[in-house]
Design a protein around this motif. Structure first.
Motif, PDB file in Angstrom:
ATOM      1  N   SER A 143       0.756  -1.157   0.034  1.00  0.00           N
ATOM      2  CA  SER A 143      -0.011   0.089  -0.166  1.00  0.00           C
ATOM      3  C   SER A 143       1.004   1.318  -0.252  1.00  0.00           C
ATOM      4  CB  SER A 143      -1.007   0.014   1.262  1.00  0.00           C
ATOM      5  OG  SER A 143      -0.257   0.135   2.468  1.00  0.00           O
ATOM      6  N   MET A 144       2.080   1.042   0.496  1.00  0.00           N
ATOM      7  CA  MET A 144       2.830   2.312   0.861  1.00  0.00           C
ATOM      8  C   MET A 144       3.497   2.524  -0.749  1.00  0.00           C
ATOM      9  SD  MET A 144       3.230   3.872   3.634  1.00  0.00           S
ATOM     10  CE  MET A 144       4.879   4.657   3.375  1.00  0.00           C
ATOM     11  N   ALA A 145       3.744   1.506  -1.319  1.00  0.00           N
ATOM     12  CA  ALA A 145       4.159   1.816  -2.719  1.00  0.00           C
ATOM     13  C   ALA A 145       3.153   2.431  -3.759  1.00  0.00           C
ATOM     14  CB  ALA A 145       4.705   0.385  -3.262  1.00  0.00           C
ATOM     15  N   GLN A 146       1.921   2.107  -3.437  1.00  0.00           N
ATOM     16  CA  GLN A 146       1.060   2.623  -4.239  1.00  0.00           C
ATOM     17  C   GLN A 146       0.587   3.979  -4.178  1.00  0.00           C
ATOM     18  OE1 GLN A 146      -0.533   1.120  -7.135  1.00  0.00           O
ATOM     19  NE2 GLN A 146       1.050  -0.230  -6.863  1.00  0.00           N
ATOM     20  N   ALA A 147       0.725   4.333  -2.629  1.00  0.00           N
ATOM     21  CA  ALA A 147       0.340   5.534  -2.227  1.00  0.00           C
ATOM     22  C   ALA A 147       1.427   6.749  -2.070  1.00  0.00           C
ATOM     23  CB  ALA A 147      -0.124   5.608  -0.562  1.00  0.00           C
ATOM     24  N   GLU A 148       2.585   6.642  -2.121  1.00  0.00           N
ATOM     25  CA  GLU A 148       3.604   7.280  -1.989  1.00  0.00           C
ATOM     26  C   GLU A 148       4.060   8.065  -3.331  1.00  0.00           C
ATOM     27  OE1 GLU A 148       6.897   9.307  -0.041  1.00  0.00           O
ATOM     28  OE2 GLU A 148       5.456   7.931   0.591  1.00  0.00           O
ATOM     29  N   PRO A 149       3.825   7.563  -4.381  1.00  0.00           N
ATOM     30  CA  PRO A 149       4.092   8.294  -5.707  1.00  0.00           C
ATOM     31  C   PRO A 149       3.093   9.106  -5.941  1.00  0.00           C
ATOM     32  CG  PRO A 149       4.379   5.961  -5.976  1.00  0.00           C
ATOM     33  CD  PRO A 149       3.968   5.769  -4.715  1.00  0.00           C
ATOM     34  N   GLY A 150       1.869   8.952  -5.423  1.00  0.00           N
ATOM     35  CA  GLY A 150       0.842  10.040  -5.794  1.00  0.00           C
ATOM     36  C   GLY A 150       0.639  11.149  -5.275  1.00  0.00           C
ATOM     37  N   ARG A 151       1.539  11.461  -4.302  1.00  0.00           N
ATOM     38  CA  ARG A 151       1.618  12.854  -3.773  1.00  0.00           C
ATOM     39  C   ARG A 151       1.578  14.013  -4.634  1.00  0.00           C
ATOM     40  NH1 ARG A 151       5.448  11.736   1.465  1.00  0.00           N
ATOM     41  NH2 ARG A 151       4.012  10.294   2.520  1.00  0.00           N
ATOM     42  N   ASP A 152       2.419  13.966  -5.770  1.00  0.00           N
ATOM     43  CA  ASP A 152       2.375  15.080  -6.484  1.00  0.00           C
ATOM     44  C   ASP A 152       1.446  15.067  -7.836  1.00  0.00           C
ATOM     45  OD1 ASP A 152       5.561  14.144  -8.129  1.00  0.00           O
ATOM     46  OD2 ASP A 152       3.913  13.163  -7.650  1.00  0.00           O
ATOM     47  N   LEU A 153       0.625  14.345  -7.939  1.00  0.00           N
ATOM     48  CA  LEU A 153      -0.217  14.261  -8.938  1.00  0.00           C
ATOM     49  C   LEU A 153      -1.604  14.776  -8.523  1.00  0.00           C
ATOM     50  CD1 LEU A 153       0.086  10.382  -9.879  1.00  0.00           C
ATOM     51  CD2 LEU A 153       1.377  12.403 -10.848  1.00  0.00           C
TER      52      LEU A 153
ATOM     53  N   PHE B 236       1.108   3.449 -13.562  1.00  0.00           N
ATOM     54  CA  PHE B 236       1.682   4.708 -13.025  1.00  0.00           C
ATOM     55  C   PHE B 236       1.002   5.984 -13.511  1.00  0.00           C
ATOM     56  CE2 PHE B 236       3.934   3.960 -16.938  1.00  0.00           C
ATOM     57  CZ  PHE B 236       4.186   5.206 -17.295  1.00  0.00           C
ATOM     58  N   GLY B 237       1.243   6.867 -12.912  1.00  0.00           N
ATOM     59  CA  GLY B 237       0.437   8.007 -13.248  1.00  0.00           C
ATOM     60  C   GLY B 237       1.572   9.118 -13.741  1.00  0.00           C
TER      61      GLY B 237
END
Length: 359
Positions: free
Chosen positions: A87-97, A229-230
């Motif tokens: 869940s961390m791997a999915q949540a972390e990258p989305g902070r700047d989206l 990814f986004g």
């Protein structure tokens, strides 16, 4: 059977019985059953004066409020926090989206046009340097990112921010790598596997868009790749000469990109692609690379191709080059880019070459 033979059998049986009995006694006396054992001595350290051992307690109550300290405690006892790495791997990258530019999909978040009309192509477009004014513009798109973590990290660290990176959907930790690329200043794209003429002898991968599938099946494959990814401005092809020359499949594919606020750029390897024609008809920002710079993956050859791309940009005002993420290509691009502005040219993101500017 003679007496001598009988005595031999009796002797053998006695020896076996004694062996089994001895083994049993050995194991029975050893609670570890003969396994190797090492005894470690544990020594308690001095107690800390400001804390008491209160055991383990939850950090918050069921209603979400902080749990009060145990009686007599001035400092909260240490808590044990267990995080789910997935869940961390999915949540972390989305902070700047921008959450307004995504919607739920069958395989994960998908890009969409925002309520105010904002698009991913504009929102995630990398800025164009002010130094690019009055210079010929060169866009470089490097594909194959994400398939090799080391090569991807090398590209992120060593290539100038003006270089756009395209991520294939099959790599591991794509969301994290894509986030790191964007934070290093790189614009990013999704590299979509598409059917080549020699398929299945040459198979781009399990989610490849195929001419033999209907629109719904290809859309599902596209959505699977999109959800990996986004933060990308658009899509580029991986192979796809046959698919891009097929009217029905290509039109449905490009219409899906347009409806989600993306752009489309081809690597320029197919002269029969219908993307330019269909893109103009449906209003989709579309372009094709003018040349592939590492057809011959040797440093000197890549450098010569980059010089040719630079000369083309000087004549035409702009040019787009495509490259693969090979270490030799990354080295050649990084060296070529040094002093580029002094030579009257500037690196720009692919979105700028297509005509899309950031919002």
């Amino acid at each position: 059977m003679d007496r001598t033979t009988v005595l031999k059998w009796i002797g053998t049986a006695c020896i076996l019985l004694l062996g089994v009995t001895g083994l049993y006694l050995l194991v029975a006396e050893d609670p570890y059953g003969g396994e190797p054992v090492h005894v470690a001595r544990i020594v308690s350290g001095p107690a800390k004066p400001d804390r008491q051992d209160a055991g383990i307690r939850p950090s918050i109550t069921r209603d979400g409020q902080p749990e009060p300290l145990p009686s007599g405690h001035r400092v909260a006892p240490a808590d044990i926090v267990i995080r789910d790495p997935m869940s961390m791997a999915q949540a972390e990258p989305g902070r700047d989206l921008d959450p307004a530019l995504t919607e739920p999909g069958p395989h994960g978040p998908l890009p969409r046009i925002g309520p105010d009309g904002e698009t991913s192509a504009r929102a995630y477009a990398a800025p164009v340097s002010a130094d690019a004014l009055g210079k010929s513009r060169i866009a470089i798109l490097v594909g194959g990112m994400g398939l090799s973590a080391s090569a991807t990290e090398k590209a992120i660290a060593e290539l100038p921010p003006g270089v756009t990176l395209a991520f294939a959907p099959y790599g591991r930790d794509l969301a994290d790598l894509a986030r790191r690329a964007r934070r290093a200043g790189h614009e990013i794209m999704l590299q979509m596997p598409m059917e080549p003429y020699d398929f299945p002898d040459n198979d781009p991968g399990p989610q490849t868009l195929l001419t033999g599938l209907d629109a719904a099946q290809n859309r599902d494959r596209l959505h699977w790749s999109m959800a990996r990814f986004g933060g990308y401005v658009g899509v580029t092809n991986y192979m796809g000469a046959r698919f891009s020359a097929t009217e029905g499949g290509m039109r449905a594919f490009l219409q899906e990109l347009s409806s989600r606020g993306l752009l489309y750029v081809e690597d320029g390897s197919s002269q029969r692609s219908l993307a330019p024609q269909i893109g103009r008809e449906i209003g989709l920002p579309t372009a094709a690379a003018d040349m592939v710079v590492d057809v011959v993956p040797r440093k000197d050859d890549v450098r010569r191709a980059l010089d040719e791309l630079e000369a083309l940009a000087a004549r035409e005002g702009s040019a787009i080059g495509f490259a693969t993420g090979l270490p030799v290509t990354i080295d050649a691009i990084a060296e070529w880019a040094e002093g580029l502005e002094e030579r009257g040219a500037a690196l720009v993101p692919v979105s700028a070459a297509v005509g899309v500017t950031g919002s």
